[in-house]
Design an enzyme around this catalytic site. Structure first.
Site, short mmCIF file in Angstrom:
data_model
loop_
_atom_site.label_atom_id
_atom_site.label_comp_id
_atom_site.label_asym_id
_atom_site.label_seq_id
_atom_site.Cartn_x
_atom_site.Cartn_y
_atom_site.Cartn_z
N GLY A 1 -4.21 11.31 -2.09
CA GLY A 1 -4.85 12.46 -1.43
C GLY A 1 -4.31 13.82 -1.83
CG ASP B 1 -4.50 2.97 5.17
OD1 ASP B 1 -3.53 2.84 4.41
OD2 ASP B 1 -4.55 3.84 6.06
CE LYS C 1 2.13 6.65 7.64
NZ LYS C 1 1.78 7.98 8.15
N GLY D 1 -0.72 8.25 -0.61
CA GLY D 1 -0.71 9.34 -1.59
C GLY D 1 0.35 10.38 -1.33
CE LYS E 1 -2.43 3.50 1.85
NZ LYS E 1 -2.02 4.66 2.71
#
Length: 260
Positions: A42, A160, A215, A11, A8
């Site tokens: 993002g 996510d 996170k 952005g 992953k």
């Protein structure tokens, strides 16, 4: 069966990912693993919304998505950002294919809270047959987190959540969160491995703070019996092993006790 690794890419880090990072993804594949990238976007979305003078707001960390915001997000994620990632992988010597969650009903979703958030969806089904077919052809799937519901309506999906759903449905052996830090730092050094209990202790004593807290908690929430480890690593200054492995902090539920 070869090991599936879901990566992953946030952005905020995509535009600053190193050439070594993309080389490491290609090396993974050449070493016999099956990498998949799920990316956000993002900052690029924010920039385009500003240019188009479209207002956007966040509710509980999720972007409230009107039809105008959705159209902009889809244009940026599926058009600009997705193809940047595909191109970077191919420059590193791999072959990649860019997809959105709408392609082949790759990410089927349901609305999270349409009244409050608009077109924001959460994954309920992943087309694993499509992904496995692409990987069987030595292609690296690159997924933009736009989903589709049963009636064909498109939805914005948190990257996510999309990555976690893909990893779980494919029974991936590892999920990697690519950030702008080396991993979890303690006394200036990157920790190799941490458990769920250690993470809570590090949050309590301030070792883990700020943006790293969501996170690590997102990482913990994706762990299953199959997906037993999640890594947090730096995409800007990647350390690449000869076997295609990368270095960072590995998060596990608990450390395995050695048999005596």
């Amino acid at each position: 069966m070869r090991e599936i690794v879901v990566i992953k890419c946030g952005g905020s880090t995509i535009s600053e990912l190193s050439n070594e990072f993309f080389q490491s993804v290609v090396n993974m594949q050449q070493a016999g693993k099956r990498p998949i990238i799920v990316h956000g976007g993002g900052p690029a979305i924010n920039e385009m919304l500003q240019k188009l003078d479209i207002k956007s707001e966040f509710v509980d960390g999720l972007r409230k998505t009107t039809s105008e915001v959705l159209e902009t997000a889809e244009m940026v994620l599926c058009g600009k950002v997705n193809k940047q990632v595909v191109t970077s992988i191919q420059r590193a010597g791999g072959l990649a294919v860019g997809l959105s969650g709408c392609d082949g009903k790759l990410i089927e979703v349901r609305a999270v809270n349409e009244g409050m958030l608009g077109f924001v969806g959460e994954p309920i089904m992943i087309n694993t047959t499509l992904l496995n077919s692409l990987m069987d052809q030595q292609l690296i799937p690159v997924i933009a987190p736009i989903g589709i519901n049963e009636s064909g309506t498109h939805y914005n999906v948190n990257a996510d959540s999309a990555a976690g759903a893909v990893a779980k449905e494919l029974e991936a052996e590892q999920l990697v969160f690519v950030t702008d830090v080396d991993g979890i730092l303690k006394d200036g050094k990157c920790l190799d491995q941490v458990t769920a209990t250690e993470i809570e202790n590090y949050i309590s004593d301030g070792t883990i703070y700020g943006g790293m807290i969501p996170k690590v908690r997102a990482a913990l929430s994706t762990l299953t019996d199959t997906l037993q480890s999640v890594m947090i690593m730096n995409g800007k200054a990647t350390t690449v092993g000869k076997d295609g492995s990368v270095k960072g902090t590995v998060i596990v539920k608990s450390k395995v006790k050695a048999h005596v």
